[in-house]
Scaffold this active site. Sequence first.
Site, PDB file in Angstrom:
ATOM      1  N   TRP A   1      -7.695   3.509 -10.418  1.00  0.00           N
ATOM      2  CA  TRP A   1      -6.920   3.478  -9.169  1.00  0.00           C
ATOM      3  C   TRP A   1      -7.625   2.608  -8.124  1.00  0.00           C
ATOM      4  CZ3 TRP A   1      -2.169   4.740  -7.577  1.00  0.00           C
ATOM      5  CH2 TRP A   1      -1.918   4.783  -6.203  1.00  0.00           C
TER       6      TRP A   1
ATOM      7  N   TYR B   1      -3.393  16.660   1.217  1.00  0.00           N
ATOM      8  CA  TYR B   1      -3.883  15.291   1.354  1.00  0.00           C
ATOM      9  C   TYR B   1      -2.826  14.478   2.078  1.00  0.00           C
ATOM     10  CZ  TYR B   1      -6.504  11.136  -0.250  1.00  0.00           C
ATOM     11  OH  TYR B   1      -7.268  10.000  -0.333  1.00  0.00           O
TER      12      TYR B   1
ATOM     13  N   HIS C   1       1.554   4.210  -3.035  1.00  0.00           N
ATOM     14  CA  HIS C   1       1.382   5.648  -2.817  1.00  0.00           C
ATOM     15  C   HIS C   1       2.683   6.423  -3.008  1.00  0.00           C
ATOM     16  CE1 HIS C   1      -2.583   4.529  -1.411  1.00  0.00           C
ATOM     17  NE2 HIS C   1      -2.905   5.800  -1.560  1.00  0.00           N
TER      18      HIS C   1
ATOM     19  N   TYR D   1       0.842  -1.197   0.000  1.00  0.00           N
ATOM     20  CA  TYR D   1       0.000   0.000   0.000  1.00  0.00           C
ATOM     21  C   TYR D   1       0.881   1.254   0.000  1.00  0.00           C
ATOM     22  CZ  TYR D   1      -3.422   3.444   1.624  1.00  0.00           C
ATOM     23  OH  TYR D   1      -4.231   4.551   1.745  1.00  0.00           O
TER      24      TYR D   1
END
Length: 105
Positions: A76, A41, A22, A18
């Site tokens: 995505w 973000y 990113h 993960y």
Amino acid sequence: MERFAWKAMIKDGKLQEYKKRHDNIWPEMKIVLKDAGIKNYTIWNVGNEVFGYFECDKGVQYAEKYQAKSAVVDKWNEYMKDVMTMEMDTETGAQPKMQQVFFLE
């Protein structure tokens, strides 16, 4: 400017993947997020849980609608399905909103 928070679960043994995905977020995904008015973000984790927060220059509703119609976001989300579980809001097609209970400016 509105704020938005969400949470999801990372599948067992998939946290490093993960993070890797990113670290290598697609340039076209960054463009979609910025065009949706999203900034600042950030995503944090504890154990297998992740918590995301962002600010919306154009409002949360605009950001939700913009992302919901994006083929890049759909791609995505499909790409991330093998590493995380997130129930999407059936009305907005976006991450379910967390309710704010405290704010200190």
